[in-house]
Design a protein around this motif. Structure first.
Motif, PDB file in Angstrom:
ATOM      1  N   PRO A 231     -58.580  11.174 -18.773  1.00  0.00           N
ATOM      2  CA  PRO A 231     -57.200  10.706 -18.985  1.00  0.00           C
ATOM      3  C   PRO A 231     -56.497  10.335 -17.689  1.00  0.00           C
ATOM      4  O   PRO A 231     -55.615   9.459 -17.685  1.00  0.00           O
ATOM      5  N   LEU A 232     -56.880  10.982 -16.583  1.00  0.00           N
ATOM      6  CA  LEU A 232     -56.252  10.651 -15.300  1.00  0.00           C
ATOM      7  C   LEU A 232     -56.536   9.207 -14.909  1.00  0.00           C
ATOM      8  O   LEU A 232     -55.646   8.478 -14.476  1.00  0.00           O
ATOM      9  N   ARG A 233     -57.778   8.790 -15.090  1.00  0.00           N
ATOM     10  CA  ARG A 233     -58.139   7.401 -14.763  1.00  0.00           C
ATOM     11  C   ARG A 233     -57.365   6.414 -15.634  1.00  0.00           C
ATOM     12  O   ARG A 233     -56.901   5.380 -15.150  1.00  0.00           O
ATOM     13  N   GLN A 234     -57.271   6.728 -16.911  1.00  0.00           N
ATOM     14  CA  GLN A 234     -56.556   5.830 -17.816  1.00  0.00           C
ATOM     15  C   GLN A 234     -55.078   5.774 -17.483  1.00  0.00           C
ATOM     16  O   GLN A 234     -54.436   4.724 -17.590  1.00  0.00           O
ATOM     17  N   PHE A 235     -54.516   6.903 -17.083  1.00  0.00           N
ATOM     18  CA  PHE A 235     -53.087   6.959 -16.763  1.00  0.00           C
ATOM     19  C   PHE A 235     -52.770   6.134 -15.519  1.00  0.00           C
ATOM     20  O   PHE A 235     -51.801   5.375 -15.485  1.00  0.00           O
ATOM     21  N   VAL A 236     -53.596   6.276 -14.480  1.00  0.00           N
ATOM     22  CA  VAL A 236     -53.339   5.533 -13.238  1.00  0.00           C
ATOM     23  C   VAL A 236     -53.715   4.061 -13.404  1.00  0.00           C
ATOM     24  O   VAL A 236     -52.989   3.164 -12.973  1.00  0.00           O
ATOM     25  N   GLY A 237     -54.861   3.806 -14.037  1.00  0.00           N
ATOM     26  CA  GLY A 237     -55.262   2.423 -14.316  1.00  0.00           C
ATOM     27  C   GLY A 237     -55.495   1.570 -13.089  1.00  0.00           C
ATOM     28  O   GLY A 237     -55.116   0.393 -13.067  1.00  0.00           O
ATOM     29  N   ARG A 238     -56.133   2.123 -12.093  1.00  0.00           N
ATOM     30  CA  ARG A 238     -56.355   1.385 -10.856  1.00  0.00           C
ATOM     31  C   ARG A 238     -57.668   0.607 -10.924  1.00  0.00           C
ATOM     32  O   ARG A 238     -58.735   1.183 -11.113  1.00  0.00           O
ATOM     33  N   PRO A 239     -57.664  -0.714 -10.763  1.00  0.00           N
ATOM     34  CA  PRO A 239     -58.905  -1.502 -10.806  1.00  0.00           C
ATOM     35  C   PRO A 239     -59.807  -1.191  -9.614  1.00  0.00           C
ATOM     36  O   PRO A 239     -59.355  -0.707  -8.581  1.00  0.00           O
ATOM     37  N   ARG A 240     -61.073  -1.478  -9.784  1.00  0.00           N
ATOM     38  CA  ARG A 240     -62.022  -1.320  -8.691  1.00  0.00           C
ATOM     39  C   ARG A 240     -61.618  -2.225  -7.524  1.00  0.00           C
ATOM     40  O   ARG A 240     -61.045  -3.311  -7.721  1.00  0.00           O
ATOM     41  N   PRO A 241     -61.910  -1.815  -6.295  1.00  0.00           N
ATOM     42  CA  PRO A 241     -61.451  -2.606  -5.143  1.00  0.00           C
ATOM     43  C   PRO A 241     -61.996  -4.025  -5.115  1.00  0.00           C
ATOM     44  O   PRO A 241     -61.295  -4.954  -4.683  1.00  0.00           O
ATOM     45  N   PHE A 242     -63.233  -4.237  -5.585  1.00  0.00           N
ATOM     46  CA  PHE A 242     -63.797  -5.593  -5.535  1.00  0.00           C
ATOM     47  C   PHE A 242     -63.140  -6.521  -6.549  1.00  0.00           C
ATOM     48  O   PHE A 242     -63.351  -7.733  -6.503  1.00  0.00           O
ATOM     49  N   ARG A 243     -62.353  -5.967  -7.477  1.00  0.00           N
ATOM     50  CA  ARG A 243     -61.600  -6.808  -8.408  1.00  0.00           C
ATOM     51  C   ARG A 243     -60.254  -7.218  -7.838  1.00  0.00           C
ATOM     52  O   ARG A 243     -59.584  -8.094  -8.390  1.00  0.00           O
ATOM     53  N   GLN A 244     -59.838  -6.561  -6.767  1.00  0.00           N
ATOM     54  CA  GLN A 244     -58.547  -6.836  -6.153  1.00  0.00           C
ATOM     55  C   GLN A 244     -58.664  -7.548  -4.809  1.00  0.00           C
ATOM     56  O   GLN A 244     -57.739  -8.212  -4.365  1.00  0.00           O
ATOM     57  N   HIS A 245     -59.813  -7.371  -4.153  1.00  0.00           N
ATOM     58  CA  HIS A 245     -59.963  -7.877  -2.784  1.00  0.00           C
ATOM     59  C   HIS A 245     -61.302  -8.596  -2.639  1.00  0.00           C
ATOM     60  O   HIS A 245     -62.332  -8.111  -3.105  1.00  0.00           O
ATOM     61  N   GLY A 246     -61.270  -9.731  -1.985  1.00  0.00           N
ATOM     62  CA  GLY A 246     -62.482 -10.504  -1.780  1.00  0.00           C
ATOM     63  C   GLY A 246     -63.201 -10.102  -0.501  1.00  0.00           C
ATOM     64  O   GLY A 246     -62.672  -9.373   0.344  1.00  0.00           O
ATOM     65  N   GLY A 247     -64.428 -10.579  -0.363  1.00  0.00           N
ATOM     66  CA  GLY A 247     -65.184 -10.362   0.861  1.00  0.00           C
ATOM     67  C   GLY A 247     -65.822  -9.005   0.985  1.00  0.00           C
ATOM     68  O   GLY A 247     -66.266  -8.631   2.082  1.00  0.00           O
ATOM     69  N   LEU A 248     -65.894  -8.238  -0.101  1.00  0.00           N
ATOM     70  CA  LEU A 248     -66.516  -6.919  -0.050  1.00  0.00           C
ATOM     71  C   LEU A 248     -68.000  -7.010  -0.390  1.00  0.00           C
ATOM     72  O   LEU A 248     -68.418  -7.839  -1.210  1.00  0.00           O
ATOM     73  N   GLU A 249     -68.786  -6.154   0.247  1.00  0.00           N
ATOM     74  CA  GLU A 249     -70.210  -6.039  -0.048  1.00  0.00           C
ATOM     75  C   GLU A 249     -70.377  -4.939  -1.092  1.00  0.00           C
ATOM     76  O   GLU A 249     -70.258  -3.754  -0.781  1.00  0.00           O
ATOM     77  N   VAL A 250     -70.625  -5.321  -2.337  1.00  0.00           N
ATOM     78  CA  VAL A 250     -70.714  -4.357  -3.437  1.00  0.00           C
ATOM     79  C   VAL A 250     -72.179  -3.990  -3.659  1.00  0.00           C
ATOM     80  O   VAL A 250     -73.014  -4.859  -3.935  1.00  0.00           O
ATOM     81  N   LEU A 251     -72.486  -2.710  -3.541  1.00  0.00           N
ATOM     82  CA  LEU A 251     -73.872  -2.245  -3.606  1.00  0.00           C
ATOM     83  C   LEU A 251     -74.219  -1.581  -4.929  1.00  0.00           C
ATOM     84  O   LEU A 251     -75.298  -1.011  -5.059  1.00  0.00           O
ATOM     85  N   ALA A 252     -73.320  -1.636  -5.903  1.00  0.00           N
ATOM     86  CA  ALA A 252     -73.594  -1.050  -7.220  1.00  0.00           C
ATOM     87  C   ALA A 252     -73.064  -1.997  -8.287  1.00  0.00           C
ATOM     88  O   ALA A 252     -71.900  -2.410  -8.235  1.00  0.00           O
ATOM     89  N   ASP A 253     -73.900  -2.329  -9.248  1.00  0.00           N
ATOM     90  CA  ASP A 253     -73.512  -3.259 -10.309  1.00  0.00           C
ATOM     91  C   ASP A 253     -72.989  -2.510 -11.529  1.00  0.00           C
ATOM     92  O   ASP A 253     -73.213  -1.302 -11.696  1.00  0.00           O
ATOM     93  N   GLY A 254     -72.295  -3.243 -12.384  1.00  0.00           N
ATOM     94  CA  GLY A 254     -71.886  -2.703 -13.675  1.00  0.00           C
ATOM     95  C   GLY A 254     -70.694  -1.773 -13.642  1.00  0.00           C
ATOM     96  O   GLY A 254     -70.473  -1.018 -14.597  1.00  0.00           O
ATOM     97  N   LYS A 255     -69.913  -1.790 -12.578  1.00  0.00           N
ATOM     98  CA  LYS A 255     -68.746  -0.922 -12.496  1.00  0.00           C
ATOM     99  C   LYS A 255     -67.536  -1.646 -13.093  1.00  0.00           C
ATOM    100  O   LYS A 255     -66.885  -2.445 -12.440  1.00  0.00           O
ATOM    101  N   THR A 256     -67.258  -1.350 -14.350  1.00  0.00           N
ATOM    102  CA  THR A 256     -66.160  -2.032 -15.041  1.00  0.00           C
ATOM    103  C   THR A 256     -64.991  -1.103 -15.354  1.00  0.00           C
ATOM    104  O   THR A 256     -63.964  -1.555 -15.847  1.00  0.00           O
ATOM    105  N   ASP A 257     -65.151   0.200 -15.099  1.00  0.00           N
ATOM    106  CA  ASP A 257     -64.082   1.137 -15.411  1.00  0.00           C
ATOM    107  C   ASP A 257     -63.087   1.189 -14.256  1.00  0.00           C
ATOM    108  O   ASP A 257     -63.204   0.466 -13.274  1.00  0.00           O
ATOM    109  N   PHE A 258     -62.073   2.074 -14.393  1.00  0.00           N
ATOM    110  CA  PHE A 258     -61.055   2.194 -13.350  1.00  0.00           C
ATOM    111  C   PHE A 258     -61.593   2.978 -12.157  1.00  0.00           C
ATOM    112  O   PHE A 258     -62.618   3.657 -12.225  1.00  0.00           O
ATOM    113  N   SER A 259     -60.860   2.889 -11.062  1.00  0.00           N
ATOM    114  CA  SER A 259     -61.351   3.367  -9.770  1.00  0.00           C
ATOM    115  C   SER A 259     -60.850   4.758  -9.382  1.00  0.00           C
ATOM    116  O   SER A 259     -61.575   5.520  -8.751  1.00  0.00           O
ATOM    117  N   PHE A 260     -59.628   5.099  -9.716  1.00  0.00           N
ATOM    118  CA  PHE A 260     -59.017   6.361  -9.288  1.00  0.00           C
ATOM    119  C   PHE A 260     -59.017   7.368 -10.444  1.00  0.00           C
ATOM    120  O   PHE A 260     -58.467   7.087 -11.502  1.00  0.00           O
TER     121      PHE A 260
END
Length: 229
Positions: A88-117
């Motif tokens: 419930p904490l993740r749903q309450f904060v609702g923070r997107p993953r950093p690669f969805r907000q900022h470009g130029g990141l090297e993402v080393l794990a695929d399939g991360k569609t849930d919230f970040s915090f």
């Protein structure tokens, strides 16, 4: 909450780019290693550390074995509770993953569609590390160190902000320590009952040890005899 949802304060984003920038400059094989270690390897190491401590706890006499076993049972239970609290904490904060907000990141794990915090991996790792610390100080410090490394890997992999990791470390620690008195009060008598059982007593104590031996060992030394062997 708005700052977290929008991507976090500037220092959070700056640290993200600095740490993740190391992945962009590193060779591909190293990124693959860190990706595997950060996703699976360090958590597996913590599980093996708990099992190693259990091996040592079983060699302790009487009450010390029961108390150490209770602490080790509480460790994965607390980790599970911490993960449930995070849903419930993740749903309450609702923070997107950093690669969805900022470009130029090297993402080393695929399939991360849930919230970040907050970070599930950091939460789980620190809960296991702190729970292990209750059973044994020496192995607990090692477990906490592995949990901190897990948090660093998650930022390096580009799947979490630094504050996601800090929140996970804090959540895992809080759940373990705040509920530990109640958990130990309930689990220690259960561990003693298991130790007295002729069928499953081996879970708590080695067959070479008796249940009724006196004990003066502090909780922090639960596995030290095993490490010195």
């Amino acid at each position: 909450m708005a700052g977290l949802t929008a991507g976090g304060p500037n220092v959070d984003v700056s640290l993200l780019y600095e740490i993740n920038g190391l992945a962009q400059d590193a060779p591909g094989w190293l990124d693959r290693v860190v990706g595997f270690v950060g996703e699976y390897g360090l958590l597996l190491a913590l599980v093996l550390l708990v099992l190693w401590c259990w091996r040592g706890v079983r060699r302790l006499p009487g009450a010390a074995a029961a108390e150490g076993f209770a602490a080790l049972v509480w460790t994965p239970l607390a980790a599970g509770i911490a993960l449930l609290v995070n849903i419930p904490l993740r749903q309450f904060v609702g923070r997107p993953r950093p690669f969805r907000q900022h470009g130029g990141l090297e993402v080393l794990a695929d399939g991360k569609t849930d919230f970040s915090f907050v970070s599930d991996h950091a939460t789980l790792a620190m809960a296991l590390g702190v729970g292990l610390f209750i059973a044994n100080r020496r192995l607990g410090f090692l477990g906490i160190g592995i949990a901190l490394l897990e948090g660093l890997c998650r930022v390096y992999m580009g799947v979490h902000y630094p504050t996601d990791v800090i929140g996970g470390l804090a959540l895992g620690t809080a759940v373990v320590l705040l509920l530990a008195p109640l958990a130990m009060a309930l689990l220690t008598p259960l561990a003693r009952a298991i130790a007295a059982s002729p069928r499953i007593g081996w879970l708590v104590r080695s067959r070479r040890r008796g249940l009724a031996q006196p004990v003066d060992l502090p909780r922090s030394s639960s596995c030290e005899n095993d490490l010195a062997a």
